[in-house]
Design an enzyme around this catalytic site. Structure first.
Site, PDB file in Angstrom:
ATOM      1  N   CYS A 135       0.833  -1.199   0.000  1.00 27.00           N
ATOM      2  CA  CYS A 135       0.000   0.000   0.000  1.00 27.00           C
ATOM      3  C   CYS A 135       0.867   1.249   0.000  1.00 27.00           C
ATOM      4  O   CYS A 135       1.890   1.322   0.685  1.00 27.00           O
ATOM      5  CB  CYS A 135      -0.908  -0.019   1.228  1.00 27.00           C
ATOM      6  SG  CYS A 135      -1.904   1.466   1.434  1.00 27.00           S
ATOM      7  N   PHE A 157      -4.700  32.703   5.123  1.00 29.93           N
ATOM      8  CA  PHE A 157      -5.150  31.338   4.828  1.00 29.93           C
ATOM      9  C   PHE A 157      -5.887  30.791   6.057  1.00 29.93           C
ATOM     10  O   PHE A 157      -5.575  29.718   6.576  1.00 29.93           O
ATOM     11  CB  PHE A 157      -3.981  30.422   4.441  1.00 29.93           C
ATOM     12  CG  PHE A 157      -3.195  30.894   3.254  1.00 29.93           C
ATOM     13  CD1 PHE A 157      -3.651  30.660   1.960  1.00 29.93           C
ATOM     14  CD2 PHE A 157      -2.011  31.589   3.421  1.00 29.93           C
ATOM     15  CE1 PHE A 157      -2.933  31.099   0.856  1.00 29.93           C
ATOM     16  CE2 PHE A 157      -1.276  32.032   2.330  1.00 29.93           C
ATOM     17  CZ  PHE A 157      -1.742  31.790   1.045  1.00 29.93           C
ATOM     18  N   ASN A 194      -9.549  27.851  12.281  1.00 32.35           N
ATOM     19  CA  ASN A 194      -8.820  26.945  13.174  1.00 32.35           C
ATOM     20  C   ASN A 194      -7.825  27.686  14.070  1.00 32.35           C
ATOM     21  O   ASN A 194      -7.658  27.336  15.240  1.00 32.35           O
ATOM     22  CB  ASN A 194      -8.085  25.894  12.340  1.00 32.35           C
ATOM     23  CG  ASN A 194      -7.446  24.801  13.164  1.00 32.35           C
ATOM     24  OD1 ASN A 194      -8.105  24.159  13.977  1.00 32.35           O
ATOM     25  ND2 ASN A 194      -6.163  24.575  12.962  1.00 32.35           N
ATOM     26  N   GLU A 235      -8.915  34.446   3.596  1.00 26.59           N
ATOM     27  CA  GLU A 235      -8.935  33.099   3.008  1.00 26.59           C
ATOM     28  C   GLU A 235      -9.395  33.192   1.560  1.00 26.59           C
ATOM     29  O   GLU A 235     -10.262  34.003   1.224  1.00 26.59           O
ATOM     30  CB  GLU A 235      -9.886  32.221   3.837  1.00 26.59           C
ATOM     31  CG  GLU A 235     -10.376  30.957   3.189  1.00 26.59           C
ATOM     32  CD  GLU A 235      -9.254  29.969   2.907  1.00 26.59           C
ATOM     33  OE1 GLU A 235      -9.308  29.326   1.843  1.00 26.59           O
ATOM     34  OE2 GLU A 235      -8.338  29.847   3.737  1.00 26.59           O
ATOM     35  N   ASP A 243      -7.950  36.683  -2.878  1.00 31.53           N
ATOM     36  CA  ASP A 243      -6.866  35.968  -3.544  1.00 31.53           C
ATOM     37  C   ASP A 243      -5.548  36.518  -3.015  1.00 31.53           C
ATOM     38  O   ASP A 243      -5.127  37.620  -3.356  1.00 31.53           O
ATOM     39  CB  ASP A 243      -6.964  36.163  -5.060  1.00 31.53           C
ATOM     40  CG  ASP A 243      -5.851  35.439  -5.817  1.00 31.53           C
ATOM     41  OD1 ASP A 243      -5.023  34.760  -5.177  1.00 31.53           O
ATOM     42  OD2 ASP A 243      -5.818  35.558  -7.058  1.00 31.53           O
ATOM     43  N   ASP A 257      -0.622  30.188   7.308  1.00 35.15           N
ATOM     44  CA  ASP A 257      -0.704  28.726   7.169  1.00 35.15           C
ATOM     45  C   ASP A 257      -1.017  28.403   5.707  1.00 35.15           C
ATOM     46  O   ASP A 257      -2.132  28.008   5.363  1.00 35.15           O
ATOM     47  CB  ASP A 257      -1.797  28.185   8.102  1.00 35.15           C
ATOM     48  CG  ASP A 257      -1.924  26.672   8.038  1.00 35.15           C
ATOM     49  OD1 ASP A 257      -0.998  26.010   7.535  1.00 35.15           O
ATOM     50  OD2 ASP A 257      -2.968  26.142   8.493  1.00 35.15           O
ATOM     51  N   CYS A 294       3.315  22.965   5.555  1.00 34.94           N
ATOM     52  CA  CYS A 294       3.212  21.541   5.222  1.00 34.94           C
ATOM     53  C   CYS A 294       4.263  21.147   4.188  1.00 34.94           C
ATOM     54  O   CYS A 294       4.190  20.068   3.607  1.00 34.94           O
ATOM     55  CB  CYS A 294       1.810  21.196   4.727  1.00 34.94           C
ATOM     56  SG  CYS A 294       1.241  22.165   3.324  1.00 34.94           S
TER      57      CYS A 294
END
Length: 512
Positions: free
Chosen positions: A133, A369, A374, A393, A420, A441, A467
């Protein structure tokens, strides 16, 4: 970089391997195949012995052909210095490697046997499907070693791209190592010859679906239902027309309406389902108290299916929820919204970001963002009624959701705007009031466009949640050039057992 100790999750158990370990790997079905002649040669070739010298940024072992390297057939290769990226191998090990892909500048392969010097951090993978996998690639390595490796990746990229190290390395953020993933898209394919459906992730480096019975990375509410989902789909008249299951899970909150189940699945059906098929799905989902959706075309075609006569279908989606207890916050979202996949790490991440910003009552904060709030909502709690938070956002739907979440939690010191962010927005009314602190973020592509106009916000403190360590390092260089200092950096194990690196950094404006 100083070595760090990470916390150990009680949900993770590891078993030490024997002195040698054989790893059975099926033939790789590559998307971009070499020539037929090369494929035949690689298929027929015997595994070759290599010494694993290091690791690539995605966690594969790295070996190098030596001078006069002798292949199994006695032929002396002319590949001196050519690198091989070896899946399932760890530094210091001697391994037999099956070459699966050969290119001009490098080769790829699988470690099929660890013949000597097994790395002391090697463990027996907890999942029986590991190696086939493609959902994760590091289960053969101790989780503590994985997170320390990810910090070393971040450190290397910061030095390479920005020539900097943080003043302080943060303790790695870790959470559940297994059963943590609450959002995923699972492929579906019915195999007529076997009279069964496949449900799960794709095989490594392949378009083929892995044959799974369970998944140890997915939240167990779905991870241990895969076999039942396969059986269900195999009984449908339209079993050949189910292409994908998109799943989203929230937390179970006893005080919420019964209709808002914490598990939702969107069934991607390529043609309309018969009434009989829909009835089978309804029985299966109702027994588990899951939300059921059908998606025959694009996102606008998603339709919720009532499981009981009492179900309210006045809105397209039911609701899911998660909480940040530290700030007495409950977030509402729908199955297609972006949310963090690891709830336990998300709770720690939001607190860490808030702590790093070191906010005081009355300060103004900009959250770029901002998603469904959150970070914005915890920040709003901290600055109090005399302070304010502006969330920006790109998605208008998420902006609306963030405002709804603020109102639902009794927060009235936030403003949310859809914008944007790849274009300079400092001429907007919300942008020119000055900010004490900024949180960003961005997606994997980073925030390069924002770096060009970010100095206009004049924020004293910046927290950057990333990320992708490569784009964080790139953007760090821009911030350093704009007069900021990197005070803190660290990694967060949002995707344990994968090579994915989630990181966080704090910047402080240098006094003139």
């Amino acid at each position: 970089m100083q070595p760090t100790d990470s916390k150990t999750s009680t949900s993770d158990t590891t078993e030490q391997p024997n002195e040698t370990q054989t790893i059975t790997i099926p033939p790789s079905k590559k998307k971009s195949k070499p020539s037929s002649k090369t494929r035949r040669r690689l298929k027929d070739a015997e595994p070759l012995p290599f010494a694993i010298d290091g690791l690539s940024h995605d966690g594969r072992g790295v070996a190098v052909y030596g001078n006069g390297f002798v292949e199994a057939d006695g032929h002396i290769t002319d590949k001196h210095g050519k690198k091989i990226f070896v899946s399932f191998a760890l530094p210091g090990e001697s391994a037999l490697v099956k070459i699966t892909n050969s290119r001009t500048s490098f080769e790829e392969g699988d470690a099929v046997n660890i013949t000597a010097n097994p790395n002391p951090e090697r463990v027996v993978p907890p999942c029986p499907h590991f190696g086939v996998c493609g959902g994760c690639n590091l289960q053969h390595w101790q989780p503590e070693a994985q997170i320390n490796f990810k910090q070393s990746v971040l450190a290397e990229m910061l030095v390479h791209q920005a020539n900097v190290a943080p003043d302080h390395w943060l303790e790695p953020v870790v959470g559940d190592r297994l059963g943590y993933r609450t959002k995923a898209r699972l492929g579906v394919r019915y195999v007529a010859k076997k009279e069964t459906a496949l449900v799960g992730f794709r095989e490594r480096s392949s378009n083929f679906l892995a044959e799974l019975n369970e998944c140890h990375i997915l939240d167990p509410r779905i991870g241990f239902e895969i076999e039942n989902l396969k059986t269900l789909i195999s009984t449908l008249e339209s079993r050949n027309k189910i292409a994908q299951l998109e799943l989203a899970m929230g937390e179970y909150l006893p005080e919420l309406p019964d209709g808002d189940q914490p598990v939702a699945l969107i069934v991607r059906n390529l043609e309309p389902l018969s009434d009989a098929d829909i009835d089978k799905l309804k029985v299966f989902f109702a027994a588990r108290n899951w939300q059921l959706y059908l998606q025959p075309k694009g996102a606008d075609s998603i339709q919720r299916i009532a499981l009981t006569a009492a179900d309210d279908l006045s809105e397209q989606f039911g609701r899911l929820y998660y909480q940040l207890p530290e700030y007495d916050l409950t977030f509402e979202f729908i199955p297609t919204d972006f949310t963090q996949v690891n709830l336990s790490v998300n709770r720690q991440m939001t607190k860490l970001a808030c702590d790093l910003l070191d906010l005081k009552a009355g300060e103004r904060v900009l959250d770029l963002f901002s998603g469904l709030g959150n970070f914005s909502l915890p920040l709003a709690r901290l600055v109090g009624e005399t302070g304010s938070v502006v969330g920006v956002e790109g998605s208008e739907a998420m902006t609306i959701r963030a405002a709804d979440n603020a109102r639902r939690n009794g927060i009235n010191n936030t403003e949310f705007y859809s914008q944007d962010l790849t274009h300079d927005c400092t001429d907007k009314p919300w942008a020119n009031q000055g900010f004490d602190a900024l949180l960003i973020d961005p997606p994997r592509s980073g925030a390069w466009e924002i770096m060009q106009y970010l100095p206009k916000f004049n924020a004293e403190r910046i927290v950057y949640v990333s990320c992708n360590p490569a784009t964080l390092a790139r953007d760090t260089k821009a911030l350093l050039e704009q007069g900021y200092r990197l005070t803190h950096a660290g990694v967060m194990d949002m995707f344990c057992h994968t090579g994915h690196v989630e990181s966080i950094a704090r910047f402080e404006k240098v006094s003139a």
